[in-house]
Design a protein around this motif. Sequence first.
Motif, short mmCIF file in Angstrom:
data_model
loop_
_atom_site.label_atom_id
_atom_site.label_comp_id
_atom_site.label_asym_id
_atom_site.label_seq_id
_atom_site.Cartn_x
_atom_site.Cartn_y
_atom_site.Cartn_z
N SER A 264 -11.51 46.23 66.62
CA SER A 264 -12.73 45.76 65.96
C SER A 264 -13.44 46.85 65.18
CB SER A 264 -13.69 45.17 67.01
OG SER A 264 -13.06 44.16 67.75
N CYS B 58 -16.36 41.40 72.71
CA CYS B 58 -16.04 40.83 71.39
C CYS B 58 -14.77 40.00 71.42
CB CYS B 58 -15.98 41.91 70.32
SG CYS B 58 -14.61 43.08 70.45
N TYR B 59 -13.78 40.41 72.21
CA TYR B 59 -12.56 39.61 72.31
C TYR B 59 -12.82 38.31 73.07
CZ TYR B 59 -9.52 43.23 70.37
OH TYR B 59 -8.90 44.14 69.54
N ARG C 294 -14.42 35.93 70.46
CA ARG C 294 -13.47 35.31 69.53
C ARG C 294 -12.58 34.31 70.28
NH1 ARG C 294 -11.15 36.47 63.94
NH2 ARG C 294 -12.17 38.48 63.91
N TYR D 34 -8.24 31.68 64.27
CA TYR D 34 -8.49 33.11 64.40
C TYR D 34 -9.19 33.67 63.17
CZ TYR D 34 -7.90 38.08 65.04
OH TYR D 34 -8.17 39.41 65.16
N ALA E 54 -14.86 32.25 64.06
CA ALA E 54 -14.26 33.20 64.99
C ALA E 54 -14.58 34.64 64.60
CB ALA E 54 -12.75 32.99 65.05
N THR E 55 -14.61 34.91 63.29
CA THR E 55 -14.93 36.26 62.83
C THR E 55 -16.37 36.62 63.17
OG1 THR E 55 -13.33 36.08 61.02
CG2 THR E 55 -15.03 37.77 60.81
N CYS F 61 -18.08 35.43 65.60
CA CYS F 61 -18.15 35.59 67.05
C CYS F 61 -17.72 36.99 67.48
CB CYS F 61 -17.28 34.53 67.74
SG CYS F 61 -17.93 32.86 67.66
N GLU F 62 -16.58 37.45 66.94
CA GLU F 62 -16.11 38.79 67.31
C GLU F 62 -17.06 39.86 66.80
OE1 GLU F 62 -12.38 41.92 66.74
OE2 GLU F 62 -12.01 39.77 66.52
#
Length: 560
Positions: free
Chosen positions: A131, A414-415, A418, A428, A433-434, A436-437
């Motif tokens: 990340s 962070c994982y 996502r 993904y 999703a981006t 979220c991470e």
Amino acid sequence: MTLKRFNTNEQDLPTSSPGRGFLHTGGRFALALSLILASDTISTCSAFAPVTRPGAAFPLVNCHNGRKMVHSPTDTSMRTTAQQKDTSGVGASRSNTNGESNQKFRPNPVVVSAEAEALSHSTTTMKLTPSYELFQMLEEKEGGFTPSQSGGNFQRDGTVLKAGKEDTLEGFQLKFDSKSQRDINKLPDPFKLVESELKPFSDSIKELVSSDQPILSMAAKHFFEKRHGKRFRPTIVQLMAKVCAATPAETNSAQAPEIEGNDGGQEKPGGVSGWELTGASKIEIEGGVVTTSNHKGSEVWRRQAQLGQIVEMIHVASLIHDDVLDEADTRRGGESVHKLYSNKVAVLAGDYLLARASVLLARLENTAVVQIMATALESLVAGEIMQLKAPPESLLEMESYLRKSYYKTASLICYACRSTALLGGHAYGSNVATACEEFGFHLGLAYQIQDDILDFTAAQSILGKPALADMDLGLSTAPILYAAQEDKKLRPLVMRRFKKKGDKQAALEALYKSDTAMKKAESLAAFHAQRAIDALIRLPQSEARDSLVRLTNLVVTRKK
């Protein structure tokens, strides 16, 4: 580094030997590697479509200035082929986008060699980029920069998901004056919002980790009973699940950025035309769409809640192991597991929790999520190794400190964020999703920096663990590093990990004499908190999203 290092007998090592750390981190690393390899070998799941464009996943090999670049989830930088054999822990130079060599020292805590990493992949597996290679770590004034676009960060459009929708928090800026804080506290309470859903959490997770061996069972359940903590991570997962349910899954994507070395291949699954299939769980709900009205109680909701339990198991296992490594007597205001039982029982309890977490992770039936969360586990090991074996020069670098903080704290958060999006039917590479991470990355770093500040400002009775614990372990965190930037006499102390008599006292005096060191550390925490909120604001407004804004503020204003 090779796995042979883990074969050393513990009794042959002195108590303070770093080799003991490798013994205890070895189990976590082996488990993470086996999970990643297992997910890589499964070819029947559509979660891993053939990789041709970054919108779908990550290319194994990029052509960058005519040289091969290898992406590894545990590598701190992209290394050229000539650098792949360097496993000494010291990173070589790397080139910037203009082809100019950057000679700045970069630590390189490689757990898996580049060759082994390449062998574990095929054309159908995702190649995760750390990340910190996707999102900004430092402010521009401190040398920070915006990373280049790749499959994990190119979908960051703040308008796509909120088209035609009003957002009362648009452009929100975090401020710490009393009026602004009163306004933030009017937002939904994050803990109360999921209180009823997390109420049975301790009971259910205690059942999930039950064992036929009484001592092992008691040790494994220790943190899930009286000393369950704030349930910070399960709360984030549960709230993020609600946020994702309030956000319709995207059905197409903007054109992905061109990366030299890709062969195009939009007609193949996993090209730009197929990116929306990558990593998303099949939604077994009538109509195939998750909404706020059908989410709670659904299979999607159950799997996301189970992910929260898995994340807590991994976190607690890491605490148990860390306490053994650090010889810590207390945790969460009580005795640590190894003090209550023994080192052997504590190590076995942590291993058992990781094993149970792995079984539950497989039962989520999403190989993309298995690989992502296994990489989070591998990152925890990388952080421990980085902490144990970092070269003296790296101990002065703010970037090195933040990367270690990413590995040890932010990566799991962070994982998990996502993965929650993927379980909710989002791809993904999607905007959802981006975001979220990115939120989890910055929140995790803000949390760790604030923790490090409190290590100097809060009493042991408030923290629930020994104050100045990091310095006792020879570690330098943000406040000390900023003080060392001002006072050159402090730098040798940092590089020798405060081993000489009087080093810690001298470092503390330098910190408390500084008018700016602590303020700079607070500013860094605030920077990451603001970036976390910026990522959240790209998502449609909902009670859950706004409660996460309040939670982010709480992370950097808390006193314990």
